[in-house]
Design an enzyme around this catalytic site. Structure first.
Site, PDB file in Angstrom:
ATOM      1  N   ASP A 280       3.455   9.445  -0.707  1.00 40.26           N
ATOM      2  CA  ASP A 280       2.266   8.670  -0.331  1.00 40.26           C
ATOM      3  C   ASP A 280       2.052   7.570  -1.352  1.00 40.26           C
ATOM      4  O   ASP A 280       2.213   7.805  -2.560  1.00 40.26           O
ATOM      5  CB  ASP A 280       1.040   9.601  -0.320  1.00 40.26           C
ATOM      6  CG  ASP A 280       0.030   9.241   0.756  1.00 40.26           C
ATOM      7  OD1 ASP A 280      -0.021   8.068   1.152  1.00 40.26           O
ATOM      8  OD2 ASP A 280      -0.701  10.142   1.194  1.00 40.26           O
TER       9      ASP A 280
ATOM     10  N   HIS B 148       0.814  -1.216   0.000  1.00 39.49           N
ATOM     11  CA  HIS B 148       0.000   0.000   0.000  1.00 39.49           C
ATOM     12  C   HIS B 148       0.850   1.270   0.000  1.00 39.49           C
ATOM     13  O   HIS B 148       0.346   2.342  -0.294  1.00 39.49           O
ATOM     14  CB  HIS B 148      -0.935   0.001   1.216  1.00 39.49           C
ATOM     15  CG  HIS B 148      -2.046  -1.001   1.085  1.00 39.49           C
ATOM     16  ND1 HIS B 148      -3.314  -0.657   0.717  1.00 39.49           N
ATOM     17  CD2 HIS B 148      -2.058  -2.348   1.239  1.00 39.49           C
ATOM     18  CE1 HIS B 148      -4.080  -1.741   0.664  1.00 39.49           C
ATOM     19  NE2 HIS B 148      -3.330  -2.785   0.977  1.00 39.49           N
TER      20      HIS B 148
HETATM   21  C1  GDG Z   1      -2.291   3.768   3.258  1.00 41.80           C
HETATM   22  C2  GDG Z   1      -1.228   4.435   2.357  1.00 41.80           C
HETATM   23  C3  GDG Z   1      -2.862   4.397   0.474  1.00 41.80           C
HETATM   24  C4  GDG Z   1      -8.637   9.960   7.856  1.00 41.80           C
HETATM   25  N1  GDG Z   1      -9.058  10.699   8.907  1.00 41.80           N
HETATM   26  C5  GDG Z   1     -10.256  10.218   9.256  1.00 41.80           C
HETATM   27  C6  GDG Z   1     -10.569   9.151   8.411  1.00 41.80           C
HETATM   28  N2  GDG Z   1      -9.559   9.020   7.567  1.00 41.80           N
HETATM   29  C7  GDG Z   1      -9.558   8.040   6.454  1.00 41.80           C
HETATM   30  C8  GDG Z   1      -9.645   8.767   5.137  1.00 41.80           C
HETATM   31  C9  GDG Z   1      -9.106   7.714   4.184  1.00 41.80           C
HETATM   32  C10 GDG Z   1      -8.110   6.969   5.061  1.00 41.80           C
HETATM   33  O1  GDG Z   1      -8.396   7.280   6.418  1.00 41.80           O
HETATM   34  C11 GDG Z   1      -6.686   7.427   4.795  1.00 41.80           C
HETATM   35  O2  GDG Z   1      -6.269   6.880   3.589  1.00 41.80           O
HETATM   36  P1  GDG Z   1      -4.994   7.453   2.838  1.00 41.80           P
HETATM   37  O3  GDG Z   1      -4.910   6.777   1.532  1.00 41.80           O
HETATM   38  O4  GDG Z   1      -5.124   8.931   2.745  1.00 41.80           O
HETATM   39  O5  GDG Z   1      -3.732   7.182   3.771  1.00 41.80           O
HETATM   40  P2  GDG Z   1      -3.148   6.001   4.754  1.00 41.80           P
HETATM   41  O6  GDG Z   1      -3.959   5.854   5.982  1.00 41.80           O
HETATM   42  O7  GDG Z   1      -1.718   6.389   4.996  1.00 41.80           O
HETATM   43  O8  GDG Z   1      -3.234   4.658   3.874  1.00 41.80           O
HETATM   44  C12 GDG Z   1      -1.908   5.273   1.286  1.00 41.80           C
HETATM   45  C13 GDG Z   1      -3.807   3.639   1.389  1.00 41.80           C
HETATM   46  O9  GDG Z   1      -3.083   2.905   2.387  1.00 41.80           O
HETATM   47  C14 GDG Z   1      -4.655   2.630   0.584  1.00 41.80           C
HETATM   48  O10 GDG Z   1      -3.857   1.769  -0.157  1.00 41.80           O
HETATM   49  O11 GDG Z   1      -3.617   5.238  -0.374  1.00 41.80           O
HETATM   50  O12 GDG Z   1      -0.936   5.837   0.430  1.00 41.80           O
HETATM   51  O13 GDG Z   1      -0.336   5.241   3.156  1.00 41.80           O
HETATM   52  O14 GDG Z   1     -10.104   6.835   3.785  1.00 41.80           O
HETATM   53  O15 GDG Z   1     -10.977   9.172   4.901  1.00 41.80           O
HETATM   54  N3  GDG Z   1     -11.704   8.432   8.475  1.00 41.80           N
HETATM   55  C15 GDG Z   1     -12.588   8.801   9.455  1.00 41.80           C
HETATM   56  N4  GDG Z   1     -12.347   9.838  10.310  1.00 41.80           N
HETATM   57  C16 GDG Z   1     -11.196  10.565  10.253  1.00 41.80           C
HETATM   58  O16 GDG Z   1     -11.005  11.516  11.032  1.00 41.80           O
HETATM   59  N5  GDG Z   1     -13.733   8.114   9.554  1.00 41.80           N
END
Ligand code: GDG
Length: 468
Positions: free
Chosen positions: A365, A158
């Protein structure tokens, strides 16, 4: 006709099955695939127990078997906080300066993977497809092979895959790369990550790379780029129906005509929060007319809070947010609204929709789902604008966003200005194009592409015999 093989997903944490949609992320993707094939989801239970007391738990939910094991505090510290998050995470995000490499933690990491493999092996059938997720479980397939498991096993990373020069700073990079060759298929987020993996195999491991076939350590495996996506329709629904819509209406009322920039990130140094705060300060500095009219809402739930580098980072960010507010706030206007709490997903959807600009500026990222969620939550008739870092995997196909180099504070500040000033016609044009890309790369396609490629990969025995 033969039945399609069962799917077994493995990840560090096992997500909720019933509330998968509300939990988002991986849970949505995996639950869909597991339901389709009647599978197992295996991982850590989230519980720490006394040494020697770890148990395997299984339960059924919606036709899916959830199988979890406990860890002792010592295992959790070495495997999760230690080698995974204090060594691999910074390494995979190109942050050699933050790496803490400890051999004892590496051993615990490996032994937890072995324990996962021993428990999982008891549940596997010969024709299962096993899909392993993320950097906590790099050696899982090698440990499963030690348990004489011959199933097709795939791995999806990821995070980004770093350049060989960075990876080679890890003293044990070779044994970890060798362990990856026990998989039959390895998936990366982007073509760039895939290219860096190939390059590492060729230059650091004396292997060969031809198209989707990569060989080294006496094994040939399949590789590919499988960019992850989101459930676009679900997010649209969240933003436009209660309670997301209620939160949208509340937010609009609170804003009283002010424009909101929104950032939503786990509190992680890879997400570029410090530089973003600084760029917002620069934007206010060079655009005095925006004073009193623009707010940056930064939602940043605390993540990995027991790790020192994360605690230090949080303090720095607190200071930076306070600095910008101290400098620019007026008695009737606070420019930065900064929250360290997680908000419900539906609330987030409403807040995205109420925000004129989405700011997604990680330093590095794997993909970044927030960028996609922001776009999906917009009103197509009057959409907001996405400012996106070139160093997020998502930038490789969300080309109509305003792409910035987050190391360049002036460029980021200028993009904030352009985003806020953009004409309706231009906003619509970009949003329409971006939505087409989101829909083409949605989460269903991601999991289907990966599982199909895994089912098509040559079986373990055949591939091994060919080389010997
Ligand atoms: C890893 C990789 C890759 C965030 N704050 C809240 C909340 N979130 C949710 C977001 C989003 C998720 O968390 C974060 O996803 P990201 O992709 O931005 O980042 P990582 O957590 O680092 O994920 C990344 C991912 O895996 C998938 O393969 O894209 O690059 O690092 O869905 O909405 N959700 C809630 N409250 C929050 O305050 N409910």
């Amino acid at each position: 006709m033969s039945r399609s093989p069962r799917l077994v997903a493995v990840s560090n944490r096992v997500g909720p099955v019933k509330g998968a949609a509300a939990a988002g992320g991986l849970a949505v993707a995996l639950v869909g695939a597991l339901r389709e094939r009647g599978g197992i989801w295996f991982g850590w239970s989230g519980r720490t127990v006394g040494a020697g007391k770890a148990r395997l738990h299984t339960e059924k939910a919606d036709g899916i078997t959830l199988a979890t094991i406990d860890l002792s505090q010592h295992d959790y510290d070495g495997y999760y906080n230690g080698f995974s998050n204090n060594c691999l995470w910074p390494l995979l995000h190109f942050r050699i300066d933050l790496i803490k490499f400890e051999r004892a933690q590496l051993e615990t990491y490996w032994s937890v993977n072995r324990r996962f493999a021993q428990s999982l092996a008891k549940l596997l059938r010969p024709d299962d497809l096993v899909w392993v997720h993320d950097f906590h479980l790099l050696p899982l397939a090698e440990e499963l092979r030690r348990q004489r498991m011959r199933q097709r096993i795939g791995f999806f990373l990821h995070t980004p895959f770093p350049p060989t020069e960075i990876l080679s700073t890890l003293p044990v990079h070779e044994s970890l790369t060798r362990a990856l060759f026990a998989y039959d298929l390895i998936g990366f987020q982007t073509e760039d990550d895939l290219a860096r993996f190939r390059d590492h195999v060729v230059r650091a491991c004396g292997g060969r790379a031809r198209g989707e076939k990569v060989s080294a350590f006496g094994r040939e495996i399949r590789v590919g780029a499988f960019p992850i996506g989101i459930d676009v329709d679900q997010f649209k629904r969240y933003a436009f129906t209660a309670p997301g819509n209620k939160e949208y209406a509340r937010m609009r009322k609170v804003l009283r005509g002010r424009d909101q920039f929104i950032g939503v990130d786990r509190l992680d140094y890879s997400k570029g929060l410090l530089r973003r705060m600084d760029a917002f300060g620069r934007y206010l500095e060079s655009h005095p007319r925006a004073h009193g009219k623009v707010i940056l809402l930064q939602v940043a739930p605390v993540s990995r809070g027991s790790i020192e580098s994360y605690r230090n980072f949080r303090q720095e960010l607190d200071r930076e947010a306070a600095r910008v507010n101290g400098r620019f706030a007026r008695f009737d206007w606070t420019p930065v609204h900064y929250l360290n709490r997680a908000l419900p997903r539906r609330t987030l959807a409403g807040l995205y929709r109420a925000s004129r600009v989405g700011i997604v500026t990680p330093m590095r990222d794997g993909m970044n789902l927030v960028a996609m969620e922001y776009l999906a939550a917009q009103d197509a008739a009057n959409p907001g604008v996405l400012v996106l870092s070139r160093f997020a995997g998502a930038a490789q196909y969300l080309r109509e966003a305003l792409l910035v180099n987050p190391y360049d504070g002036e460029e980021t500040a200028e993009a904030m200005h352009l985003a806020r000033e953009m004409t309706l016609q231009e906003r619509r044009r970009r949003h329409e194009a971006l939505m087409r890309r989101l829909e083409a790369h949605n989460v269903d396609r991601w999991r289907r592409d990966f599982v199909n490629a895994l089912a098509d990969a040559p079986a373990w025995l055949k591939a091994t015999r060919k080389k010997s």
